[in-house]
Design a protein around this motif. Sequence first.
Motif, PDB file in Angstrom:
ATOM      1  N   GLU A 134       0.830  -1.200   0.000  1.00 37.58           N
ATOM      2  CA  GLU A 134       0.000   0.000   0.000  1.00 37.58           C
ATOM      3  C   GLU A 134       0.867   1.253   0.000  1.00 37.58           C
ATOM      4  O   GLU A 134       0.557   2.247  -0.671  1.00 37.58           O
ATOM      5  N   MET A 135       1.971   1.217   0.734  1.00 35.75           N
ATOM      6  CA  MET A 135       2.894   2.350   0.773  1.00 35.75           C
ATOM      7  C   MET A 135       3.550   2.570  -0.588  1.00 35.75           C
ATOM      8  O   MET A 135       3.743   3.707  -1.023  1.00 35.75           O
ATOM      9  N   LYS A 137       2.202   1.683  -3.459  1.00 35.02           N
ATOM     10  CA  LYS A 137       1.131   2.169  -4.328  1.00 35.02           C
ATOM     11  C   LYS A 137       0.884   3.659  -4.139  1.00 35.02           C
ATOM     12  O   LYS A 137       0.601   4.391  -5.099  1.00 35.02           O
ATOM     13  N   GLU A 138       1.011   4.124  -2.899  1.00 35.12           N
ATOM     14  CA  GLU A 138       0.787   5.541  -2.591  1.00 35.12           C
ATOM     15  C   GLU A 138       2.020   6.394  -2.860  1.00 35.12           C
ATOM     16  O   GLU A 138       1.987   7.615  -2.670  1.00 35.12           O
ATOM     17  N   GLY A 139       3.108   5.752  -3.272  1.00 34.31           N
ATOM     18  CA  GLY A 139       4.319   6.491  -3.584  1.00 34.31           C
ATOM     19  C   GLY A 139       5.153   6.867  -2.376  1.00 34.31           C
ATOM     20  O   GLY A 139       6.090   7.665  -2.482  1.00 34.31           O
ATOM     21  N   LYS A 140       4.853   6.300  -1.217  1.00 32.56           N
ATOM     22  CA  LYS A 140       5.597   6.614   0.003  1.00 32.56           C
ATOM     23  C   LYS A 140       6.910   5.849   0.086  1.00 32.56           C
ATOM     24  O   LYS A 140       7.850   6.273   0.758  1.00 32.56           O
TER      25      LYS A 140
END
Length: 216
Positions: A134-135, A137-140
């Motif tokens: 998820e991180m 995917k969010e670009g984090k």
Amino acid sequence: MVFLQRLYERRLLRTIREGTMPEHVVLVLNESDVLSDGTDRLKSFARWCRELDIGILTIFISIIDESAGMQIGERLAEEMKEALSHITDNIYIYSKEKVLDDGGCESCSGMRINLAIGYGGRFEIMNAIKRILEMVKEGKVAPEEISEELIEEHLCIRCEPDFVIRSGGKRLTDFLIWQTAYSEFYFTDVNWENYREIDFLRAIRDYQKRQRRYGE
């Protein structure tokens, strides 16, 4: 005979106190151990750990009946937390239905008890990977930035055990498969319903005689 046994226990305890104590002990049991024996022995085990100044005790209960796992897990968690609350206020519960993220093992003072009910290592790692994806995917986080340290940050139980005790069996579950890579393991033939303080002290003595190599 009883007098000699108590004398032996006192001498053994005195010897153990002079050695290096594990900071984090894991106790691995089956659901049948607790369901048949209740929580009195667990409370005694936790008290033995506290008396030896062991800072963290993690108790893992494997749930054999997956169909009734949630119901059994909730019952065990409630009963165990009530019983162990007399030992410490720092009690944390982990299950497939209730995954906690309390910030690791440094967030409390005094003895800490982790209760893991049917909370296997594969499930824990799967959840950690989902969070990291998820991180990404969010670009984090970039894919090349994924490391062992990042995975460990997303595990719920982040403190590595020093000593893992398996009562009455020779087979382990997948509990803490990441964290126990360098832990010392101890298997005892004594069933949980017959487990005594002397058995615990012998286990600690065995741990103190070992030379930990941490994978080397």
